[in-house]
Design an enzyme around this catalytic site. Structure first.
Site, PDB file in Angstrom:
ATOM      1  N   ASP A 286       0.847  -1.195   0.000  1.00 35.79           N
ATOM      2  CA  ASP A 286       0.000   0.000   0.000  1.00 35.79           C
ATOM      3  C   ASP A 286       0.882   1.246   0.000  1.00 35.79           C
ATOM      4  O   ASP A 286       1.858   1.333   0.751  1.00 35.79           O
ATOM      5  CB  ASP A 286      -0.900   0.000   1.240  1.00 35.79           C
ATOM      6  CG  ASP A 286      -1.669   1.305   1.390  1.00 35.79           C
ATOM      7  OD1 ASP A 286      -2.668   1.470   0.673  1.00 35.79           O
ATOM      8  OD2 ASP A 286      -1.291   2.129   2.235  1.00 35.79           O
TER       9      ASP A 286
ATOM     10  N   ASP B 109      -3.955   2.429  -5.181  1.00 33.03           N
ATOM     11  CA  ASP B 109      -2.839   2.580  -4.243  1.00 33.03           C
ATOM     12  C   ASP B 109      -2.466   1.276  -3.540  1.00 33.03           C
ATOM     13  O   ASP B 109      -1.689   1.275  -2.596  1.00 33.03           O
ATOM     14  CB  ASP B 109      -3.159   3.653  -3.198  1.00 33.03           C
ATOM     15  CG  ASP B 109      -4.408   3.322  -2.385  1.00 33.03           C
ATOM     16  OD1 ASP B 109      -5.086   2.323  -2.707  1.00 33.03           O
ATOM     17  OD2 ASP B 109      -4.707   4.072  -1.440  1.00 33.03           O
ATOM     18  N   GLU B 110      -2.992   0.157  -3.997  1.00 34.69           N
ATOM     19  CA  GLU B 110      -2.747  -1.109  -3.308  1.00 34.69           C
ATOM     20  C   GLU B 110      -2.664  -2.250  -4.316  1.00 34.69           C
ATOM     21  O   GLU B 110      -3.397  -2.267  -5.313  1.00 34.69           O
ATOM     22  CB  GLU B 110      -3.878  -1.363  -2.301  1.00 34.69           C
ATOM     23  CG  GLU B 110      -3.521  -2.359  -1.206  1.00 34.69           C
ATOM     24  CD  GLU B 110      -4.526  -2.302  -0.060  1.00 34.69           C
ATOM     25  OE1 GLU B 110      -4.742  -1.203   0.490  1.00 34.69           O
ATOM     26  OE2 GLU B 110      -5.112  -3.338   0.254  1.00 34.69           O
TER      27      GLU B 110
END
Length: 426
Positions: free
Chosen positions: A19, A119-120
């Protein structure tokens, strides 16, 4: 007491869940030459309004002012002159995301990389050890590469499967100074079973948590000790799945991706002002319906249910309406637009409109072109070809390249929305 202690048959892989810390806010900090961990910055949509929405907040904003994603403009302490309010730049975030993905793909082949969100991501590094070292070393190298090249900080969860790596990330890695945490089958009692809040468990939302509490289950440990037949009987298949998850067992594989057919395709739009003229609403409905139809054709599916939701102005006496109708399976622009407009005119009550919601349900795979016995087959085929041609032109050159003249009239929103990325300015 119910326990699973033999994990010998459970799949064991070396999975990383990675992340990027406060992604949008961190990117904005870097672009301004600021330290993402020290700057006070929020990325906000519609900052000129009291109800402006925070899309991301830097770690310092969360720590000092308790501002987080979904906070509103009126909650931001504007008296603090160190705070920077940045408008969203979605094209920039997508560009940086592509750079991050390129770094991930140095360590794993594409089939062992799964982007979970902007974002992950998950990486299966089981086959990467000979080239890059242990799982811990690979995690550290990825951290170092992203920090050195992009000045962004990432946290990493390591586990025997996707579930364990995600839980390690959310419940441990984000709170460690080195940003790395490892959860394995062997320490389930000291990791998963120590999660106190049910909603901190991946896959358990507030509604599921409430259903579990009605069964007297208030913690993940209590869930792990509950009889699977009871959970399945009261919660269905998800109940049995949660039982195994509470023991860290997850059989999903990154390289065996399954993309289910969507249950519905829809769009919702809050208009910038009250629309008193229904013909302006008609233009918006036509633009939105054609966009949905294009998505249906792109996925090679048809719809057999049209749903419309209209919310009136806050100054109206009436609130609005929601209605749906069954239709013959189709993905045609002309037919879908026609059905939505028929619903609108049938239930419209001469009130000012502020929000429009359209949805197509009853989704089925398109086996071929269905011809109506009472229509000219050649005309139907030509319409299908025309729709497909328009789709290709718009996908390549954008909405502006081919649009109805009505999209230039007062009230139209398609032209303005065509410049948005993810609903925000690029």
């Amino acid at each position: 007491m119910v326990q699973i202690e033999d994990y010998s048959h459970a799949p064991r892989k070396d999975i990383l869940c990675i992340d990027v810390k406060s992604f949008f806010a961190s990117v904005e900090c870097v672009k301004r030459g600021l330290d993402p961990l020290k700057a006070k910055l929020v990325v906000m949509s519609n900052a000129d309004r009291a109800g402006g929405l925070v899309l991301a907040a830097s770690p310092m904003m969360k720590k000092v002012h308790r501002i987080k994603t979904t906070s509103r403009m009126y909650e931001v302490p504007t008296w603090d002159k160190e705070i920077i309010i940045a408008p969203p730049r979605m094209k920039l975030y997508l560009k940086v995301n592509a750079m991050i993905q390129a770094i991930f793909l140095r360590y794993v082949p594409k089939e062992f990389f799964f982007p979970y969100s902007i974002d992950e991501a998950f990486l299966d590094v089981t086959g990467s050890h000979a080239l890059f070292g242990s799982t811990q070393e690979i995690a550290e190298r990825i951290q170092a590469d992203i920090l050195r090249e992009l000045r962004l900080f990432v946290t990493v969860g390591i586990g025997d499967n996707m579930l364990l790596s995600k839980l390690a990330l959310d419940n441990a890695a984000k709170h460690r100074t080195d940003g790395i945490a490892t959860w394995r089958y062997e320490n389930i009692q000291d990791t998963i079973w120590e999660i106190k809040d049910l909603t901190d468990m991946w896959g358990i939302g507030h509604r599921t948590a409430e259903n579990l509490k009605r069964l007297g289950i208030f913690s993940v440990y209590a869930l792990s000790q509950s009889p699977p037949p009871l959970l399945k009987r009261r919660l269905g298949v998800i109940g049995e799945q949660l039982y195994y998850h509470s023991h860290g067992i997850d059989y999903s594989k990154i390289n065996e991706k399954y993309v289910p057919i969507s249950k519905s395709y829809g769009k919702s739009q809050i208009l910038e002002r009250d629309y008193h003229d229904p013909w302006e609403v008609v233009i918006v409905i036509q633009e939105m319906a054609e966009e949905i139809a294009m998505r249906l054709r792109k996925q090679h599916v048809n719809t057999s249910v049209a749903y419309i939701g209209i919310r009136y102005s806050k100054f109206s006496v009436k609130s609005g309406f929601r209605h749906q109708m069954k239709i013959d399976a189709t993905s045609s622009n002309k037919e879908i637009v026609g059905h939505f407009l028929a619903l609108f005119w049938q239930y419209y009550e001469n009130e000012a409109v502020r929000q429009v919601e359209l949805s197509c349900g009853g989704i089925t795979r398109k086996a071929g072109l269905q011809l109506n016995l009472f229509e000219n087959p050649e005309r139907t085929i030509n319409q299908e070809q025309l729709d497909t041609t328009i789709d290709k032109i718009r996908q390549r050159y954008g909405f502006r390249s081919m649009m109805h003249a009505s999209s230039l009239l007062t009230g139209a929103t398609g032209l303005k929305r065509s410049d948005l990325v993810g609903g925000h300015k690029g």
